[in-house]
Design a protein around this motif. Structure first.
Motif, short mmCIF file in Angstrom:
data_model
loop_
_atom_site.label_atom_id
_atom_site.label_comp_id
_atom_site.label_asym_id
_atom_site.label_seq_id
_atom_site.Cartn_x
_atom_site.Cartn_y
_atom_site.Cartn_z
N GLY A 70 0.95 -1.21 -0.02
CA GLY A 70 -0.01 -0.11 -0.02
C GLY A 70 0.88 1.27 0.11
O GLY A 70 2.25 1.22 0.08
N TYR A 71 0.17 2.34 0.14
CA TYR A 71 0.76 3.73 -0.09
C TYR A 71 0.16 4.76 0.90
O TYR A 71 -1.16 4.65 0.92
CB TYR A 71 0.87 4.24 -1.52
N GLU A 72 0.80 5.46 1.56
CA GLU A 72 0.12 6.70 2.18
C GLU A 72 1.01 7.72 2.43
O GLU A 72 2.44 7.56 2.33
CB GLU A 72 -0.42 6.17 3.93
N ILE A 109 8.43 -4.21 4.94
CA ILE A 109 9.28 -2.88 4.20
C ILE A 109 8.50 -1.75 4.26
O ILE A 109 7.42 -1.55 3.50
CB ILE A 109 9.74 -3.43 3.04
N ILE A 110 9.20 -0.58 4.52
CA ILE A 110 8.52 0.68 4.19
C ILE A 110 9.92 1.35 3.32
O ILE A 110 10.88 1.45 3.63
CB ILE A 110 8.31 1.45 5.56
N PHE A 111 9.25 1.90 2.28
CA PHE A 111 10.28 2.59 1.22
C PHE A 111 9.51 3.93 1.37
O PHE A 111 8.40 4.29 1.15
CB PHE A 111 9.82 2.10 -0.05
N ALA A 125 5.65 3.84 0.73
CA ALA A 125 5.25 2.51 0.41
C ALA A 125 5.29 1.52 1.39
O ALA A 125 6.47 1.40 2.05
CB ALA A 125 5.63 2.18 -1.07
N PHE A 126 4.37 0.62 1.65
CA PHE A 126 4.40 -0.48 2.53
C PHE A 126 4.20 -1.57 2.10
O PHE A 126 3.11 -1.87 1.37
CB PHE A 126 3.85 -0.14 4.04
N ILE A 127 4.87 -2.59 2.34
CA ILE A 127 4.73 -4.02 1.79
C ILE A 127 5.05 -5.14 2.96
O ILE A 127 5.85 -5.06 3.84
CB ILE A 127 6.04 -4.26 0.85
#
Length: 173
Positions: A60-62, A81-83, A127-129
Motif C-alpha cells: 500500500g501507499y500513504e 518493508i517501508i520505502f 510505500a509499505f509491503i
C-alpha cells in the motif's frame, strides 16, 4: 515450501495489476472521537487478497502530513518493508531511532517495534509491503472507503477491533 498447482489447474491464471500513483482501494481513517479529524489524506491498499488476489503479499501507499505519525507497534507474523517515496521523518525501529528521507528503506522483521513520524514540512509519502496478509484487514476496520461518511470509532469499538487483530499486530506500550 508447499508447491502450488499450475494456474490452469485451479482456474484462470492471475493477470496481475498495473496501478498508477493514485489507483487502488482508497480509504480514509476514522477518527478516535467525534470532532477529531482523521488523517486528511487517504491511504491506498494496492495489492492484497482482494486487490490482485495475492495470497502472500500486501502493498500500500500513504502520505503522512507534517507532525502526523504511525504509532509504535509490531507485527507478529509478517515482515514489513517501508520505502520512503518523498519527504522526511523519524523512524523508531526496536531501540534505535534514525532520520529517513526520500529513497530510504526500513526493513522491519516480525516482532520488532516500529514507529514513524513526519518531522518535515512536506508530506511523508511511504510505500509499505508485508510478507503475509493480515494487517490490511485491521486497516480496513479502522477506515472507510474514500467518499463514504467518516464516523468516529468509540473506545469500545477500537478495543474490539484491536482484539480481533491481536493475532498479527500489537501496539507498543
Amino acid at each position: 515450501m508447499v508447491p502450488r498447482p499450475p494456474a490452469e489447474a485451479v482456474g484462470a491464471p492471475l493477470q496481475g495489476l498495473i496501478l498508477q500513483a493514485g489507483e487502488g482501494e482508497r480509504r480514509v481513517r476514522r477518527p478516535k472521537a467525534a470532532g477529531e479529524p482523521g488523517l486528511p489524506d487517504p491511504f491506498i491498499i494496492k495489492v492484497d487478497r482482494r486487490n490482485g488476489e495475492s495470497s502472500d503479499l500486501v502493498m500500500g501507499y500513504e502520505e503522512l502530513g507534517p507532525g502526523q505519525e504511525i504509532p509504535a507497534h509490531s507485527h507478529l507474523i509478517a515482515d514489513e518493508i517501508i520505502f520512503v517515496h518523498k519527504g522526511s521523518g523519524r523512524v523508531t525501529l526496536g531501540d534505535r531511532e534514525a532520520t529517513v528521507s526520500a529513497g530510504g528503506t526500513v526493513y522491519i522483521p516480525r516482532n520488532v517495534r516500529i514507529g514513524l513520524m513526519n518531522t518535515g514540512s512536506e508530506p511523508l509519502g511511504i510505500a509499505f509491503i508485508f510478507s503475509k496478509p493480515g494487517f490490511e484487514e485491521l486497516m480496513r476496520e479502522n477506515s472507510v472507503l474514500e467518499g463514504e461518511p467518516v464516523t468516529p470509532i468509540s473506545p469500545e469499538e477500537r478495543a474490539a477491533i484491536q482484539s480481533r487483530h491481536s493475532w498479527h499486530t500489537v501496539r507498543a506500550r
